[in-house]
Design an enzyme around this catalytic site. Structure first.
Site, mmCIF file in Angstrom:
data_model
loop_
_atom_site.group_PDB
_atom_site.id
_atom_site.type_symbol
_atom_site.label_atom_id
_atom_site.label_comp_id
_atom_site.label_asym_id
_atom_site.label_seq_id
_atom_site.Cartn_x
_atom_site.Cartn_y
_atom_site.Cartn_z
ATOM 1 N N GLU A 102 0.806 -1.119 0.061
ATOM 2 C CA GLU A 102 0.112 -0.053 0.083
ATOM 3 C C GLU A 102 1.018 1.243 -0.149
ATOM 4 O O GLU A 102 1.918 1.140 0.478
ATOM 5 C CB GLU A 102 -0.846 -0.003 1.357
ATOM 6 C CG GLU A 102 -1.919 1.180 1.367
ATOM 7 C CD GLU A 102 -2.732 1.129 0.396
ATOM 8 O OE1 GLU A 102 -2.482 1.633 -0.801
ATOM 9 O OE2 GLU A 102 -4.099 1.194 0.600
ATOM 10 N N ASP A 103 0.193 2.214 -0.516
ATOM 11 C CA ASP A 103 0.957 3.640 -0.422
ATOM 12 C C ASP A 103 0.934 4.233 0.913
ATOM 13 O O ASP A 103 2.093 4.555 1.275
ATOM 14 C CB ASP A 103 0.759 4.323 -1.720
ATOM 15 C CG ASP A 103 -0.777 4.981 -1.632
ATOM 16 O OD1 ASP A 103 -1.466 4.306 -0.974
ATOM 17 O OD2 ASP A 103 -1.217 5.649 -2.490
ATOM 18 N N ARG A 145 0.989 11.968 -9.369
ATOM 19 C CA ARG A 145 1.854 10.810 -9.102
ATOM 20 C C ARG A 145 3.105 10.644 -9.416
ATOM 21 O O ARG A 145 3.839 9.677 -9.027
ATOM 22 C CB ARG A 145 0.776 9.842 -9.796
ATOM 23 C CG ARG A 145 -0.516 9.346 -9.232
ATOM 24 C CD ARG A 145 -1.150 8.291 -9.916
ATOM 25 N NE ARG A 145 -2.531 8.252 -9.463
ATOM 26 C CZ ARG A 145 -3.191 7.689 -8.179
ATOM 27 N NH1 ARG A 145 -2.518 7.130 -7.326
ATOM 28 N NH2 ARG A 145 -4.454 7.639 -8.244
ATOM 29 N N PHE A 185 -1.587 16.626 3.638
ATOM 30 C CA PHE A 185 -1.924 15.883 2.676
ATOM 31 C C PHE A 185 -0.573 15.876 1.707
ATOM 32 O O PHE A 185 -0.171 16.917 1.156
ATOM 33 C CB PHE A 185 -3.144 16.684 1.852
ATOM 34 C CG PHE A 185 -3.818 15.981 0.863
ATOM 35 C CD1 PHE A 185 -3.263 15.826 -0.396
ATOM 36 C CD2 PHE A 185 -5.073 15.425 1.276
ATOM 37 C CE1 PHE A 185 -3.943 14.878 -1.353
ATOM 38 C CE2 PHE A 185 -5.583 14.609 0.168
ATOM 39 C CZ PHE A 185 -5.318 14.441 -0.917
ATOM 40 N N ASP A 229 -3.956 5.731 6.088
ATOM 41 C CA ASP A 229 -4.346 7.186 6.755
ATOM 42 C C ASP A 229 -5.425 6.816 7.951
ATOM 43 O O ASP A 229 -5.017 6.440 8.922
ATOM 44 C CB ASP A 229 -5.072 7.853 5.761
ATOM 45 C CG ASP A 229 -5.382 9.331 6.098
ATOM 46 O OD1 ASP A 229 -4.625 10.148 6.547
ATOM 47 O OD2 ASP A 229 -6.635 9.786 5.767
#
Length: 179
Positions: free
Chosen positions: A98-99, A164, A151, A102
């Site tokens: 996963e990136d 990206r 963010f 959160d």
């Protein structure tokens, strides 16, 4: 630095070094074992690819796409699968890649789903973890960096499909995502 960013959190070199360290640890932990790397689309693709090249074990690739965000900047709380795995993971060692973690909502739903599909083992590798935003605790086996409540974009992470391709990870200016 991109003009929509207020700062760079991690440089391209810092990311490369941490991914090398994570890949070496995964290689050690899975000695004599095959792994199915399951990338969470689309954000994890860059991290997934770089990590896969470092892991010195037999690996298979698969991908799943799910989201609790839609096109906004905050989680909706509802998880939807957009693309499921192509092959069964039954009896396999699964490393979910996963990136960012959160709220933990998506992964708290996805990890049990993979276990229910009778994987031999299910572990989680994430590039970034944002514990201050966690609504659901999820076990992280391999973590690249812990980050503050900001963010972030770049190195696969996006805001509404953009940023990206940045080779580093930066903090997006609030005025960009609060429009």
């Amino acid at each position: 630095m991109h003009s929509d960013l207020q700062e760079i959190l991690f440089t391209e070199e810092q990311i490369k070094q941490r991914v090398r360290e994570m890949g070496a640890q995964i290689t050690k932990d899975y000695a004599n074992e095959e792994i199915v790397l399951v990338g969470v689309l689309k954000g994890a693709v860059t991290f997934f690819t770089d990590l896969a090249r470092i892991i010195d074990r037999p690996v298979a690739f698969d991908f799943i796409s799910c989201s609790s965000y839609g096109s906004g900047a905050t989680s909706s709380g509802q998880v939807a699968i957009k693309k499921d795995l192509d092959k069964s993971v039954e009896g396999k060692n699964v490393l979910l890649v996963e990136d960012i973690i959160d709220t933990g909502i998506t992964l708290s739903w996805l990890l049990p789903l993979l276990r229910a599909r009778k994987a031999k083992s299910v572990k989680l590798a994430t590039l970034l973890s944002k514990p201050s935003r966690r609504k659901v605790d999820v076990p992280v086996d391999y973590n690249g960096f812990e980050i503050p409540d900001a963010f972030v974009v770049g190195y696969g992470l996006d805001y509404d499909g953009r940023y990206r391709n940045l080779p580093y990870i930066g903090v997006l200016k609030p005025e960009v995502y609060s429009k």
